[in-house]
Design an enzyme around this catalytic site. Structure first.
Site, short mmCIF file in Angstrom:
data_model
loop_
_atom_site.label_atom_id
_atom_site.label_comp_id
_atom_site.label_asym_id
_atom_site.label_seq_id
_atom_site.Cartn_x
_atom_site.Cartn_y
_atom_site.Cartn_z
N HIS A 84 50.30 15.14 -28.69
CA HIS A 84 51.09 13.92 -28.84
C HIS A 84 51.21 13.62 -30.34
CE1 HIS A 84 52.25 9.72 -28.82
NE2 HIS A 84 52.65 9.89 -27.58
N GLU A 152 59.46 14.40 -27.45
CA GLU A 152 59.26 13.02 -27.89
C GLU A 152 59.59 12.91 -29.37
OE1 GLU A 152 56.51 10.57 -25.25
OE2 GLU A 152 55.23 11.60 -26.67
N GLY A 158 58.05 4.01 -29.48
CA GLY A 158 57.75 2.61 -29.74
C GLY A 158 58.78 1.90 -30.61
N SER A 189 60.52 5.24 -26.09
CA SER A 189 61.26 4.00 -25.79
C SER A 189 61.95 3.99 -24.42
CB SER A 189 62.27 3.71 -26.90
OG SER A 189 61.60 3.50 -28.13
N GLY A 208 55.46 5.36 -22.46
CA GLY A 208 54.32 4.78 -23.17
C GLY A 208 54.21 3.30 -22.89
#
Ligand code: PGA
Length: 227
Positions: A84, A152, A158, A189, A208
C-alpha cells in the site's frame, strides 16, 4: 466483483461493525474486510473473508513487534495487502522488502493483494504506465496464478480526486497484459456515489475512508449489487 474494506489504523467498535454488515454476507459482491491487527480475530470469527493490511518479512521467532504470515494464517486470515502506498512512503517499503513479504505470503498460503500506483507528478508524465507495469512485475512472477492487484493512484487516496475512466481502463489493461489472468481492483476516494461507475471499469474496489462507517460501506455494496 470484489470489495475490499481497508480500515487502515482507525478504531471502530468491531463487534457492532461486523454485526451491521451481517446481511451482506449473502450478496454477490465478494467482501473482504481488512481491519487493524487487533480486530483480525473478531473479523475472522465473524465469517467474513479477512485480509491483513501488511505482514512481516520475518518468519516466526525472536522478532519483537513483528506479525508473521504463519500467525495470520492460523487465525484464519486469507489475504494480505502488500505495498500500500502508505507502507511504501511512510514506512520505506521498497521492492526488496515487498518481495520478501510476498514470499512469506506464498509460503504460508496468504493471497497477496498488491497495491500499485503513481504520484501526481508521475501521472502528468508519460511514464506512469511503465511504472505500474514495473511495480507489478517486480513482485509477481509471470507464472502467478490469478494475481490480485489494486490500482491506487497515490494522488487519489483520501483526496476526493479520481482518475478519468479512460485512465483506469488503460491501467487495467496494462496490468492484465503484464499478468494475464489477473484481477484488477481500483482504489482511491471511492464513495457511494462513484462506486458503481468505477466498478464498471475494473474487477473490484478497494475502499479506505468510506469503509470506516458500516452504513456507508453498505450503501457502496448496495450500489454494486445493482450492477
Ligand atoms: P481512500 O483510501 O478510499 O480513503 O481514498 C483508499 C486506500 O488507501 O486504500
Amino acid at each position: 466483483m470484489y470489495l475490499i474494506a481497508n480500515l487502515k489504523a482507525h478504531a471502530v467498535d468491531i463487534e457492532s461493525y461486523v454485526r451491521k454488515l451481517e446481511s451482506l454476507k449473502r450478496c454477490k459482491v465478494k467482501i473482504i474486510l481488512a481491519p487493524p491487527y487487533p480486530y483480525l480475530n473478531e473479523v475472522c470469527r465473524s465469517g467474513f473473508l479477512t485480509s491483513s493490511q501488511d505482514v512481516s518479512f520475518c518468519a516466526e521467532g525472536a522478532f519483537t513487534g513483528e506479525i508473521p504470515a504463519s500467525l495470520l494464517k492460523s487465525l484464519g486470515v486469507r489475504y494480505c495487502l502488500l505495498g500500500h502506498s502508505e507502507r511504501r512512503t511512510l514506512f520505506h517499503e521498497d521492492t526488496k522488502i515487498l518481495k520478501n513479504k510476498y514470499d512469506k505470503c506464498v509460503q504460508y498460503g496468504l493471497q497477496p493483494i498488491l497495491c500499485v500506483g503513481e504520484t501526481k507528478e508521475e501521472h502528468n508524465s508519460d511514464h506512469y504506465l511503465e511504472k505500474i507495469r514495473t511495480q507489478v512485475l517486480e513482485i509477481f512472477p509471470s507464472s502467478t496464478v490469478a494475481p490480485l492487484i489494486a490500482y491506487e493512484p497515490i494522488w487519489s487516496i483520501g483526496s476526493g480526486q479520481i482518475p478519468e475512466p479512460s485512465t483506469i481502463r488503460q491501467v487495467v489493461s496494462v496490468i492484465k497484459e503484464a499478468l494475464p489472468g489477473s484481477t484488477v481492483l481500483y482504489g482511491g476516494s471511492v464513495n457511494p456515489s462513484n462506486a458503481a461507475g468505477l466498478m464498471t471499469l475494473c474487477d473490484g474496489l478497494l475502499v479506505g475512508s468510506a469503509s470506516k462507517d458500516p452504513e456507508t460501506l453498505t450503501q457502496i455494496i448496495q450500489q454494486l449489487e445493482k450492477l
